[in-house]
Design a protein around this motif. Structure first.
Motif, PDB file in Angstrom:
ATOM      1  N   ALA A  66      11.946  -3.829  14.417  1.00 51.84           N
ATOM      2  CA  ALA A  66      12.411  -2.617  13.744  1.00 51.84           C
ATOM      3  C   ALA A  66      11.405  -2.257  12.660  1.00 51.84           C
ATOM      4  N   ALA A 100      21.188  -4.131  13.685  1.00 50.17           N
ATOM      5  CA  ALA A 100      20.730  -2.899  14.328  1.00 50.17           C
ATOM      6  C   ALA A 100      21.645  -2.595  15.501  1.00 50.17           C
ATOM      7  N   LEU A 115      17.941  -4.634  10.366  1.00 50.00           N
ATOM      8  CA  LEU A 115      17.431  -3.543   9.546  1.00 50.00           C
ATOM      9  C   LEU A 115      17.530  -3.979   8.080  1.00 50.00           C
ATOM     10  N   GLU A 164      14.457   1.527  15.411  1.00 49.73           N
ATOM     11  CA  GLU A 164      14.658   0.365  16.281  1.00 49.73           C
ATOM     12  C   GLU A 164      13.745   0.529  17.486  1.00 49.73           C
ATOM     13  N   HIS A 184      15.056   3.704   9.260  1.00 49.62           N
ATOM     14  CA  HIS A 184      14.880   2.586  10.189  1.00 49.62           C
ATOM     15  C   HIS A 184      14.598   3.109  11.585  1.00 49.62           C
ATOM     16  N   ASN A 201      11.120  -0.406   9.164  1.00 49.76           N
ATOM     17  CA  ASN A 201      11.925   0.056   8.039  1.00 49.76           C
ATOM     18  C   ASN A 201      10.990   0.701   7.030  1.00 49.76           C
TER      19      ASN A 201
END
Lengths: 178, 178
Positions: free
Chosen positions: A70, A106, A113, A122, A120, A72
């Protein structure tokens, strides 16, 4: 987390400005987070992101083997945490605990996350053809979340050697570029 | 041009913050310039830059066939010119003339540099393995030039749909990242 699902067609606008991001992974029950600036958009929709994760980084194996991560996006109020994550290796440290970052589940990947970040993405690994040569992964963004309350976020941008640019004002220009 | 040769080992610091760049090419006696934001560092030294130039763009053929280009970094005082270059195609327009940009000879490539920009990277195409799939070129920076008088340049960063972030203040943080 007051985040809303964000249209995949608009994801490019989050990454094009070039912010430092915190990349999260989960592998063999261990979550990790690293600070990264080497990424670019490759396609609008579905959004594809090209991202370097060095094989010298602890996260490399997690991205390679789980084929997930992920992205962020932090703002300048998280400077201390970003620098902390950049200076340390997850090999020997739980960076979430060390730097007070809150992992939250997530929706589409096992990587957590980071609640404190304003956005964020994914991602799944979509192409590894340049992985061996350049440690370059092509990621497809499966799901995106943004804190709708934060417009024109004060993101961090790495100039190198301890120097960071903080996002300044947003201006409107008569551009017809997407 | 009051530009100085810039160490290749420091080139990453120019691109990591994610500025909009003006990519120049020369092909069959025609110079062209386009605005781009989809690029990332891939290696420190020799500096490698990954860059998307869409096959829909007039510049694509020039980069593909000449295997050369230059990356010029503008500041916010060139906003009108950047937007002009982004809105128009070189297929039908001499953008240097149309937007008052001054082409100056480069040292290692045939593509011209743009005098008004604060930094220039002369590049050769080093790898085209992801060209067909993602219009992604791996560029090696052969030579770099920077206006030494401009510290902490007010670069432009594209948020999409006419929205641009202008680089804000530069801060020093206790980062040991390169």
């Amino acid at each position: 987390m007051a985040k809303r699902s964000f249209p995949l067609s608009k994801v490019y606008g989050l990454l094009e400005p070039g912010p430092v991001v915190l990349l999260t992974t989960a592998h063999r029950g261990r979550a990790n987070v690293m600070a990264r600036s080497w990424h670019t958009m490759l396609e609008f929709e579905p959004p594809l992101v090209g991202c370097v994760v060095s094989e010298a980084n602890f996260s490399f194996t997690a991205v390679r083997l789980t084929r997930q991560c992920a992205i962020n996006i932090p703002t300048a109020d998280l400077s201390a945490q970003v620098v902390g994550c950049g200076n340390a290796s997850g090999r020997h440290l739980d960076k979430f605990e060390a730097f007070g970052l809150t992992p939250v589940p997530a929706s589409a990947v096992d990587a957590p996350l980071i609640a404190e970040c304003y956005a964020h993405l994914e991602c799944r690994v979509a192409d590894t053809r340049l992985m061996r040569r350049y440690n370059f992964f092509v990621l497809e963004v499966l799901s995106a979340w943004v804190d709708a309350a934060r417009r024109d976020p004060r993101t961090l941008h790495h100039r190198g050697r301890g120097s960071f640019m903080v996002a300044g004002p947003t201006v409107k220009l008569p551009s017809v570029m997407r």
